[in-house]
Design an enzyme around this catalytic site. Structure first.
Site, PDB file in Angstrom:
ATOM      1  N   ILE A  67       0.860  -1.189   0.000  1.00 56.28           N
ATOM      2  CA  ILE A  67       0.000   0.000   0.000  1.00 56.28           C
ATOM      3  C   ILE A  67       0.897   1.241   0.000  1.00 56.28           C
ATOM      4  CG2 ILE A  67      -2.012   1.117   1.041  1.00 56.28           C
ATOM      5  CD1 ILE A  67      -2.543  -1.413   2.606  1.00 56.28           C
ATOM      6  N   PRO A  68       1.572   1.534  -1.104  1.00 56.01           N
ATOM      7  CA  PRO A  68       2.414   2.737  -1.162  1.00 56.01           C
ATOM      8  C   PRO A  68       1.549   3.991  -1.091  1.00 56.01           C
ATOM      9  CG  PRO A  68       2.234   1.716  -3.326  1.00 56.01           C
ATOM     10  CD  PRO A  68       1.591   0.771  -2.367  1.00 56.01           C
ATOM     11  N   HIS A  69       2.048   5.010  -0.416  1.00 55.12           N
ATOM     12  CA  HIS A  69       1.255   6.230  -0.277  1.00 55.12           C
ATOM     13  C   HIS A  69       2.150   7.424   0.021  1.00 55.12           C
ATOM     14  CE1 HIS A  69       1.528   4.335   3.718  1.00 55.12           C
ATOM     15  NE2 HIS A  69       1.607   5.559   4.186  1.00 55.12           N
ATOM     16  N   CYS A  70       1.620   8.608  -0.269  1.00 55.86           N
ATOM     17  CA  CYS A  70       2.335   9.848   0.007  1.00 55.86           C
ATOM     18  C   CYS A  70       1.336  10.994   0.015  1.00 55.86           C
ATOM     19  CB  CYS A  70       3.445  10.097  -1.005  1.00 55.86           C
ATOM     20  SG  CYS A  70       2.857  10.427  -2.689  1.00 55.86           S
TER      21      CYS A  70
END
Length: 270
Positions: A67-70
């Site tokens: 779950i990559p996020h920024c």
């Protein structure tokens, strides 16, 4: 914003080639840029933000999921998308296994609470082996979106005149604390605080009558989770806690208390 409103079909990509972690994040950038929300954001800026988050710890949480996020200061809405790869990515996941499903979030920095709710909802949806297996069999973005939303928690809607309850969980079992906290983080319209507490034994030890029974070595882990939740969500919350913890009558170390609130106003940041 709920997952149903955040996930766009245009940001769902099926069966791209696999590769390393950089390749995976580049795929995320390409998929995310299909959203009009990011039209003024440079591709490399998105990649660098995602990469900096990965440097804090891999968002590849195991079982083929990441779950990559920024966040960005200059956007007002969330962009959520899904990438499914039959080949898989070497994502440096905690279990060392390839990642086959990436669900990414790019959101406004100012909406941290909503970002955490989205992360928790995604995590819960992908915690089911059945959900993961079902998603891996699909190729149509519309069906992937519909299936994913079905496995996520339903949203409770906008702000309205409602009744609240306080759920308190007293935790002495350190191994259960993070899982219990996540149950509350997944509930929309929920405010949470955690109090670091001390067992009563620390004080009873100073009472001569009890000195023979207690000593300083008895002072262990103790946290109190205070959560304000919709009264209509209390039964579901208790059910989920029961599924997680088991029979509280047989395993001391955790206690749950619920009380209805006469008055409640305001909110808390995570």
């Amino acid at each position: 914003m709920g997952l149903e409103n955040a996930i766009g079909e245009e940001c769902i990509v099926v069966h791209p080639s696999g590769g390393d972690k950089e390749r995976a994040l580049r795929q995320v950038v390409e998929a995310a840029k299909h959203s009009e929300v990011l039209r003024d954001i440079n591709n490399e800026d998105i990649y660098q933000r995602l990469q900096r988050r990965e440097e804090l710890g891999s968002t590849g949480f195991g079982n083929g999921i990441a779950i990559p996020h920024c966040t960005f200061e200059s956007i007002d809405e969330f962009v959520v998308g899904i990438i499914i790869s039959s080949e898989g990515f070497d994502f440096a996941s905690v279990d060392g296994k390839p990642v086959h499903i990436l669900v990414f979030i790019i959101g406004p920095r100012s909406r941290r609470n909503e970002h955490i709710h989205l992360l928790s909802g995604i995590s819960r949806a992908l915690n089911s082996e059945h959900a993961v297996e079902e998603l891996l069999q699909l190729t149509d973005p519309a069906k992937i979106r519909k299936t994913f939303i079905q496995h996520s928690e339903p949203e409770t809607g906008g702000i309205r005149k409602i009744e609240w309850s306080m759920v308190q969980v007293f935790v002495q079992d350190e191994g259960k604390f993070e899982d219990i906290l996540q149950v509350f983080s997944e509930i929309a319209e929920c405010s949470i605080s955690v109090v670091e507490a001390r067992d009563a034994g620390q004080y009873l030890n100073n009472v001569p009558l009890f000195a023979a029974f207690l000593d300083d070595k008895d002072q262990g882990y103790h946290r109190i989770i205070n959560a304000i939740v919709l009264r209509s969500m209390v039964n579901d919350t208790l059910r989920r806690l029961s599924d997680l913890i088991g029979d509280l009558q047989k395993s001391p170390g955790i206690m749950i208390a619920v009380q209805d609130l006469v008055y409640c106003i305001g909110s808390l940041n995570f």
